[in-house]
Every structure is written in C-alpha cells, then in structure tokens.
Design an enzyme around this catalytic site. Structure first.
Site: not given
Length: 295
Positions: A195-197
């Site tokens: 989700w937050d790469l």
C-alpha cells in the site's frame, strides 16, 4: 533517556490528536521497557518518520537490528502479519514482535542507501515494480483491511466531498475517479498489498540490493499499489511512462489498474477535503493524465 524528536510529536498531534499525545507521553517508558525485555543496547541516533520512532540497536548476540515503536492502529497492525508472510524475501525481516503494543524488532538495513537516492528515476520505478510483483504474488491472510470495504466507503463519502469542491474542473475529475472505482469495486482482489511502497520505503542491505520496509497492508488488487511511485519524485511528463512500465512488470490489465490508481486519487482527495484543504494539484495532474490515457 531517549529524546523524542519534536517532528514525531508534532505529526502525532496532527494526525492522531489525543491518542497521539498519549503515545508520545508513554514512549520513553515504552522504549526503556523493550530495551530491557529484548536485551537491546542502543547503537546510534533515533530515527523517525511520520508515525514511528526507530532506534538502531544491538542484540545480546551482537546482531544489529532496529527497534520500531509506533501507535497501533488499523494501518500499522497488519505490518508484522505481512512481514511474517514475506519472511525477508524482498522485504525487511521481522525478528520479534509484541502484539499488545505493536512494537517490532527488525533487521537493520542501510538508511544511507535509499531508493530515493538513485538518480535514474526510470530504473527506480522498475525496482519498485519488481518488488511489488513479488510481494503481491501471495494471497492476503484473513483479518487484514480489505480494499473492497475501503472502496465502498470512499464511494459513500464522494457526494459529500463533491459539494465541497468549488472548482468545476476538479469536481469533474474527482467525479471521474469515483466512476472508475465503481467499475471495479465489486472485484477488489485478494492479494497481499504493501500500500505505501514509495522510494523512501525501499532500502539496500548487504543481503539484497533492495528491500521493502514499512508496509501498511491490505487485501486487494495490485493496481492499487502503483500510486506512490507515480506521486513521489513527481514528474508530470513521466507519469504515463511509469504507469505503463509498472503495469508491464506486474502483468496487470491496464484499464483495471488505471481504475484502481484513480481510486488512490479519490482516497487522497477525500482526506484533503476532510482536512479542509483542496485536493493537491500534483495528485490531480496524475489523475488527469491517466484519465486521458488510451487502452
């Protein structure tokens, strides 16, 4: 005594209010407790992001590690679950975890070798795409946040948000993003998502060229993973190239991936409006360019 960075205290105040203040107030004692419990010796200066305090430490067996302390919430509670599943393969390795507080002991990577330092942004995008291709190859375990629930909640909130967007072009763009999400909302996927790469959540180590850190996992479609690599190190003229490169590497249906990527704009726009801010112009530009993409 561990000095709590002022920036961490400020971000906790901003994003978590009273819960954030309580977390910061308890952090010195919490840190001391885990240093003793896990027999750790501090081995450097504290680091932090928006949500967590990270201390370089040495274990009793001389292993170098980091102690990560963060407020337990719906985003952070899935982090150890995902890290256990990935088990150090393309992601940082989890060494220990306390379920009650969410405190984690992680292998130490090299914070001076961050993907955001790689000058070639096109190669950096491919690094993220290759990591995501591997990380999202496994199904999400039961109990994680689900993209389908998040997407339905966003669509329910959209009419309220549209009433608060005075600019007609922005309102039309957000409306189009919501329409794209409606096309895919009933098939939200079941893969394990990071989700937050973005580029600062990829570090190098001695055992691997690049490893992912700091996941905020959920179960869903990998198309929902592309936004951070488009928005960070923003370059309007590279948006379409980045999107095409990532969908190629991940083997995604481009139309479906575009719909879920526009869903990230919708998510971010809703957050902005809830905070009494207009949607971010750079984020809008990403959505604008993807909306007009062929295919």
């Amino acid at each position: 005594m561990i000095d709590i960075p002022d920036e961490l205290a400020a971000s906790q105040e901003r994003f978590n209010g009273a819960a954030g203040r309580a977390f910061i107030a308890a952090l010195p004692d919490l840190t001391a407790d885990f240093l003793e419990r896990w027999e750790l010796t501090v081995d450097g200066q504290p680091m932090h992001g928006v949500a967590a305090l990270v201390l370089p430490v040495i274990r009793a067996d001389d292993t170098r590690a980091v102690l990560k302390l963060q407020l337990l919430d719906e985003e952070s509670e899935g982090e150890p679950v995902a890290l256990r599943i990935w088990n150090g393969d393309r992601a940082v390795r989890l060494l220990d975890h306390d379920e009650i507080t969410g405190t984690m002991l992680l292998e130490r990577l090299d914070p001076t070798r961050m993907l955001s330092h790689l000058p070639d942004t096109r190669e950096a995008v491919l690094v993220i795409a290759r990591l995501l291709s591997h990380l999202t190859a496994v199904p999400a375990p039961p109990g994680l946040r689900r993209l389908g629930d998040i997407a339905h909640a966003m669509l329910d909130r959209t009419p309220w948000a549209l009433e608060r967007i005075p600019d007609p072009d922005t309102r039309r763009l957000v409306t189009d993003c919501a329409a794209a999400v409606r096309e895919v909302v009933d098939e939200p996927g079941d893969r394990l998502l990071h989700w937050d790469l973005h580029y600062e959540n990829v570090l190098a180590s001695d055992r691997a060229p690049w490893l992912a850190i700091d996941p905020k996992p959920l179960a869903g479609d990998p198309g929902f993973e592309l936004w951070p690599a488009l928005a960070n190190r923003f370059d309007a003229d590279e948006i379409r190239r980045r999107f095409d490169a990532m969908t190629d590497v991940l083997g995604l249906d481009r139309a479906r991936a575009r719909a879920w990527t526009l869903g990230r704009l919708l998510q971010n726009a809703l957050w902005d409006i809830e905070d009494d801010r207009p949607p971010d112009p750079q984020q809008l530009e990403i959505a604008r360019r993807l909306r007009s993409a062929p295919g």
